[in-house]
Design a protein around this motif. Structure first.
Motif, PDB file in Angstrom:
ATOM      1  N   SER A   1       0.830  -1.218   0.000  1.00  7.04           N
ATOM      2  CA  SER A   1       0.000   0.000   0.000  1.00  7.04           C
ATOM      3  C   SER A   1       0.856   1.255   0.000  1.00  7.04           C
ATOM      4  CB  SER A   1      -0.927  -0.013   1.221  1.00  7.04           C
ATOM      5  OG  SER A   1      -0.153  -0.075   2.418  1.00  7.04           O
ATOM      6  N   SER A   2       1.926   1.248   0.787  1.00 11.71           N
ATOM      7  CA  SER A   2       2.792   2.431   0.798  1.00 11.71           C
ATOM      8  C   SER A   2       3.497   2.608  -0.541  1.00 11.71           C
ATOM      9  CB  SER A   2       3.819   2.319   1.924  1.00 11.71           C
ATOM     10  OG  SER A   2       4.651   1.188   1.724  1.00 11.71           O
ATOM     11  N   LEU A   3       3.863   1.491  -1.152  1.00 10.71           N
ATOM     12  CA  LEU A   3       4.481   1.593  -2.472  1.00 10.71           C
ATOM     13  C   LEU A   3       3.494   2.128  -3.494  1.00 10.71           C
ATOM     14  CD1 LEU A   3       6.568  -1.717  -2.650  1.00 10.71           C
ATOM     15  CD2 LEU A   3       7.421   0.609  -2.320  1.00 10.71           C
ATOM     16  N   ASN A   4       2.238   1.723  -3.389  1.00 13.01           N
ATOM     17  CA  ASN A   4       1.224   2.240  -4.317  1.00 13.01           C
ATOM     18  C   ASN A   4       1.047   3.740  -4.162  1.00 13.01           C
ATOM     19  OD1 ASN A   4       0.699  -0.225  -5.502  1.00 13.01           O
ATOM     20  ND2 ASN A   4      -0.894  -0.768  -4.012  1.00 13.01           N
TER      21      ASN A   4
ATOM     22  N   LEU B   1       3.956   9.739  -8.700  1.00 10.90           N
ATOM     23  CA  LEU B   1       4.880   9.893  -9.823  1.00 10.90           C
ATOM     24  C   LEU B   1       4.136  10.344 -11.055  1.00 10.90           C
ATOM     25  CD1 LEU B   1       7.084   6.661  -9.429  1.00 10.90           C
ATOM     26  CD2 LEU B   1       7.675   9.009  -8.775  1.00 10.90           C
ATOM     27  N   ASN B   2       4.854  11.000 -11.945  1.00 13.12           N
ATOM     28  CA  ASN B   2       4.271  11.448 -13.207  1.00 13.12           C
ATOM     29  C   ASN B   2       4.851  10.586 -14.330  1.00 13.12           C
ATOM     30  OD1 ASN B   2       3.031  12.769 -15.270  1.00 13.12           O
ATOM     31  ND2 ASN B   2       4.334  14.605 -15.168  1.00 13.12           N
TER      32      ASN B   2
ATOM     33  N   THR C   1       7.952   9.599 -18.557  1.00  7.03           N
ATOM     34  CA  THR C   1       8.844   8.442 -18.461  1.00  7.03           C
ATOM     35  C   THR C   1       8.457   7.329 -19.414  1.00  7.03           C
ATOM     36  OG1 THR C   1       9.184   8.965 -16.132  1.00  7.03           O
ATOM     37  CG2 THR C   1       9.847   6.766 -16.873  1.00  7.03           C
ATOM     38  N   PHE C   2       7.186   7.023 -19.471  1.00  8.30           N
ATOM     39  CA  PHE C   2       6.714   5.925 -20.310  1.00  8.30           C
ATOM     40  C   PHE C   2       5.861   6.478 -21.442  1.00  8.30           C
ATOM     41  CE2 PHE C   2       8.191   2.734 -17.472  1.00  8.30           C
ATOM     42  CZ  PHE C   2       8.056   3.267 -16.196  1.00  8.30           C
ATOM     43  N   SER C   3       6.013   5.859 -22.595  1.00 14.44           N
ATOM     44  CA  SER C   3       5.186   6.269 -23.728  1.00 14.44           C
ATOM     45  C   SER C   3       3.769   5.769 -23.510  1.00 14.44           C
ATOM     46  CB  SER C   3       5.755   5.688 -25.028  1.00 14.44           C
ATOM     47  OG  SER C   3       5.788   4.277 -24.954  1.00 14.44           O
TER      48      SER C   3
END
Length: 527
Positions: free
Chosen positions: A67-70, A76-77, A81-83
């Motif tokens: 949960s904390s990782l989520n 994050l944006n 970073t990712f297409s």
């Protein structure tokens, strides 16, 4: 069936009809490209809830707070970073070109590999053919003549074909006379076998090799026969047939008398004795050959030799030393004079030419002068000369080793012949195989190695054979076909170290094989 395929094609076109643009050309993808793009698209699809639950459960066992990782990931944006996930268009020219580029690289590499392999085998075949033609020419030269103009040596394509079939019947008269001379020896040998008596086949081939040609290149084969005669102890002539039963050399043991020992246990007492016999015979052959060189040198330069009317062995050695090492009224730098004479050089060359008894006489003549410089040398030298196997007791060898270490090992001015005498008597440092001025030629070097062979220490003749085999043929004969190369030296080296299964490449080597098979029975035909 055709209607079903047509309907499938129509349905597939309707699936992407809303994506097509008439102003852009369409791109046709192959099956490999479609499969690769499909797998890439499937890998970008989000996992199901079941997968997420399983991942949460597994991470919880590893004490990971999902949960904390989520929450951290939510802040994050990923836009930068990712297409973004978008459906693939038929106009993906970059993907098509990438796959085509990879296919071109693979095909280019495969074609290059095939071309390299074909070129390798082609060059190997050409080189083998060239070497075979060179060997054939050497065979004809050894036989003493050239083949007729109608015979083209380069026409043969069979590397191991019949030699006579490639030569044909056009043999020169000189070649035929040589072949007949060797044939007569073989005929006499077969006749002696049928009568059940021995035949001096080695000496018969020696006489034949000397009679058929005076070419200096033929000296090597004669020397090999000479070495074999010294190793086997074959007499130059045998008693008449009517007295054969009264002479031990004409018993059946004279023929192939070394076969059982040579092919048996190499560590047996008889095998050790045989190796000692081989080393002693080879050493004696080299001594006789060098004595012939010494006499020819003295006779060719009489003004420098100043032989006089004394035909003794010691006087001939003295004359040889004058020719070799006395120039401009002075001896060479490293020659040590004892009582005004090069005593160490005299002693060495007397031993080198097989005149050890005469060398002892010279040592006794100059004993007082020698003892003033090297105490106890004459005593050790006498024991060494009178020993049957040229081996000193351990106490005397230790004394020689101590003198060698103290005065000669690190000295740059020591007389090389005195150094060689100490090494020979004490069998000191057999691994250091060269001595300046002493081992200048291949024969000198081999003689020193054979003189220092000790079957009780350092591996004996077998260890020397391993060293020589490690050097190889090119070390002794030089590159084949070049000026200065010495053909036949390698076969002599193999003979002298007991490796009698030589590789035979010339007709007269075949006669050496006959001698070995009759006297030693050590050459076995290859499969």
């Amino acid at each position: 069936m055709s209607a079903d395929l047509s309907s499938l094609l129509t349905a597939s076109k309707e699936l992407t009809s809303h994506l097509s643009r008439p102003d852009l050309p369409s791109v046709n993808l192959s099956l490999d490209q479609i499969e690769a793009l499909s797998r890439r698209l499937a890998s970008r699809q989000p996992g199901s809830s079941t997968d997420a639950d399983r991942a949460t459960y597994l991470l919880a066992q590893a004490h990971v707070d999902v949960s904390s990782l989520n929450n951290s990931i939510a802040h994050l944006n990923p836009a930068t970073t990712f297409s973004p996930l978008q459906p693939l268009q038929d106009t993906d020219a970059a993907g098509y070109l990438r796959v085509a580029h990879e296919q071109n690289l693979i095909s280019t590499i495969e074609e290059g590999r095939k071309e390299t392999q074909e070129q390798f085998y082609r060059v190997l075949e050409e080189r083998s053919q060239r070497d075979w033609e060179t060997k054939k020419k050497r065979v004809f030269e050894e036989l003493g003549g050239k083949v007729g103009a109608a015979v083209d040596l380069r026409a043969s394509t069979h590397h191991r074909g019949n030699l006579m079939s490639s030569v044909g019947p056009n043999l020169s008269l000189q070649m035929q006379s040589k072949m007949m001379a060797y044939d007569r020896v073989v005929l006499d040998l077969n006749a002696a076998r049928l009568r059940g008596v021995s035949y001096p086949v080695v000496h018969a081939f020696i006489d034949t090799s000397l009679s058929v040609s005076s070419d200096p290149r033929n000296t090597q084969i004669t020397q090999m026969f000479h070495i074999l005669s010294k190793i086997t102890g074959e007499p130059p002539a045998l008693p008449p047939i009517e007295h054969a039963g009264a002479h031990i050399l004409n018993t059946p043991l004279f023929e192939r008398k070394f076969a059982r020992t040579y092919l048996g246990d190499p560590d047996s007492r008889d095998a050790v004795a045989l190796r000692q016999t081989i080393a002693r015979g080879a050493r004696e052959a080299l001594e006789e050959q060098y004595w012939d060189v010494l006499e020819r040198t003295v006779h060719s330069r009489p003004s420098e030799a100043r032989l006089g009317g004394d035909p003794s062995v010691a006087n001939k050695v003295r004359a040889f030393l004058l020719v070799r090492y006395y120039h401009g009224g002075e001896w060479e730098d490293k020659i040590e004079l004892v009582a005004g004479q090069p005593v160490w050089a005299r002693l060495f060359y007397l031993v080198r030419t097989g005149h050890a008894v005469e060398a002892l006489g010279e040592a006794v003549q100059y004993q007082q002068a020698i003892e003033n410089r090297e105490p106890s040398f004459v005593t050790h030298f006498r024991t060494w000369v009178e020993s049957v196997d040229r081996r000193l007791p351990k106490a005397q060898r230790d004394h020689l080793q101590a003198v060698y270490n103290a005065h000669m090992l690190h000295s740059s001015t020591v007389d090389p012949f005195k150094l060689a005498l100490y090494k020979l008597m004490g069998k000191i440092e057999p691994g250091r195989r060269s001595v300046p001025l002493v081992t200048g030629t291949t024969e000198d070097w081999l003689w020193v190695q054979l003189a220092m062979v000790d079957e009780e220490e350092s591996g004996g003749l077998r260890a020397l054979a391993e060293v020589l085999l490690g050097y190889g043929e090119r070390h002794f004969e030089g590159p084949p076909g070049q000026a200065g190369s010495r053909r036949g030296v390698w076969a002599s080296v193999l003979l002298m170290c007991g490796q009698l299964a030589v590789h035979l490449v010339t007709p007269r080597m075949l006669h050496l094989t006959i001698c070995l098979s009759r006297r030693c029975d050590q050459l076995k035909p290859e499969a």
